[in-house]
Design an enzyme around this catalytic site. Sequence first.
Site, PDB file in Angstrom:
ATOM      1  N   ASP A  19       0.790  -1.236   0.000  1.00 53.88           N
ATOM      2  CA  ASP A  19       0.000   0.000   0.000  1.00 53.88           C
ATOM      3  C   ASP A  19       0.824   1.289   0.000  1.00 53.88           C
ATOM      4  OD1 ASP A  19      -1.882  -1.983   0.298  1.00 53.88           O
ATOM      5  OD2 ASP A  19      -2.438  -1.434   2.339  1.00 53.88           O
ATOM      6  N   LYS A  79      -6.774  -4.558  -2.950  1.00 53.58           N
ATOM      7  CA  LYS A  79      -7.361  -5.192  -1.774  1.00 53.58           C
ATOM      8  C   LYS A  79      -8.256  -4.202  -1.040  1.00 53.58           C
ATOM      9  CE  LYS A  79      -3.516  -4.421   1.465  1.00 53.58           C
ATOM     10  NZ  LYS A  79      -4.182  -3.782   2.582  1.00 53.58           N
ATOM     11  N   CYS A 112      -2.138  -2.687   8.230  1.00 55.84           N
ATOM     12  CA  CYS A 112      -1.924  -3.619   7.112  1.00 55.84           C
ATOM     13  C   CYS A 112      -0.653  -4.439   7.255  1.00 55.84           C
ATOM     14  CB  CYS A 112      -1.952  -2.858   5.789  1.00 55.84           C
ATOM     15  SG  CYS A 112      -3.588  -2.129   5.462  1.00 55.84           S
TER      16      CYS A 112
END
Length: 180
Positions: A19, A79, A112
């Site tokens: 990310d 995601k 995450c």
Amino acid sequence: MARRLGKINLKNTALFLCDMQEKFRGNIVYYPQIISVANRMLQGAKVLEMPVVVTEQYPKGLGPTVSEIDVSQEKVFPKTSFSMFVPTVVDHMKTLPDVKSVVLCGIENHVCIQNTVLDLLEENFDVHIIADACSSRSMTDRMFAFQRMSEAGAYITTSECMMLGLCGVQLIQNLDQYKN
């Protein structure tokens, strides 16, 4: 019972980039450094021909991976969950049966990254977190996440330590060319 040492082996290691997206730019502590180090890890992985897994959290809303990190040659997995270990990544990892260790860079450390670490550990991967390539919005969240992940069994290291470990014998052999 064998003792886990966390020794890295290039032949069975993959790099995960989590990310590294534009919308996080103004909010993450040490963001420019995190991006720079993650890019260095990606470049090293390419040279060493390591498998690379890239995720983007809700790219429709948070945008693509930052332009400083060229993932155009990598498969990027979108995601909407906190862990990178989503079904499409799980399926992709099945195509890499030799991978036993994951080197992890990205954001956010306490969400995450931590959820990915716990999922990977649960599946018996060795997980190596690059401390200088992982961050959060808050230093408190960042530091306690490192502690939590270490206590769970992940290895916290630095980019230089990891790259030297991955290069190992190759690097030392290449230094022979500089002998007098």
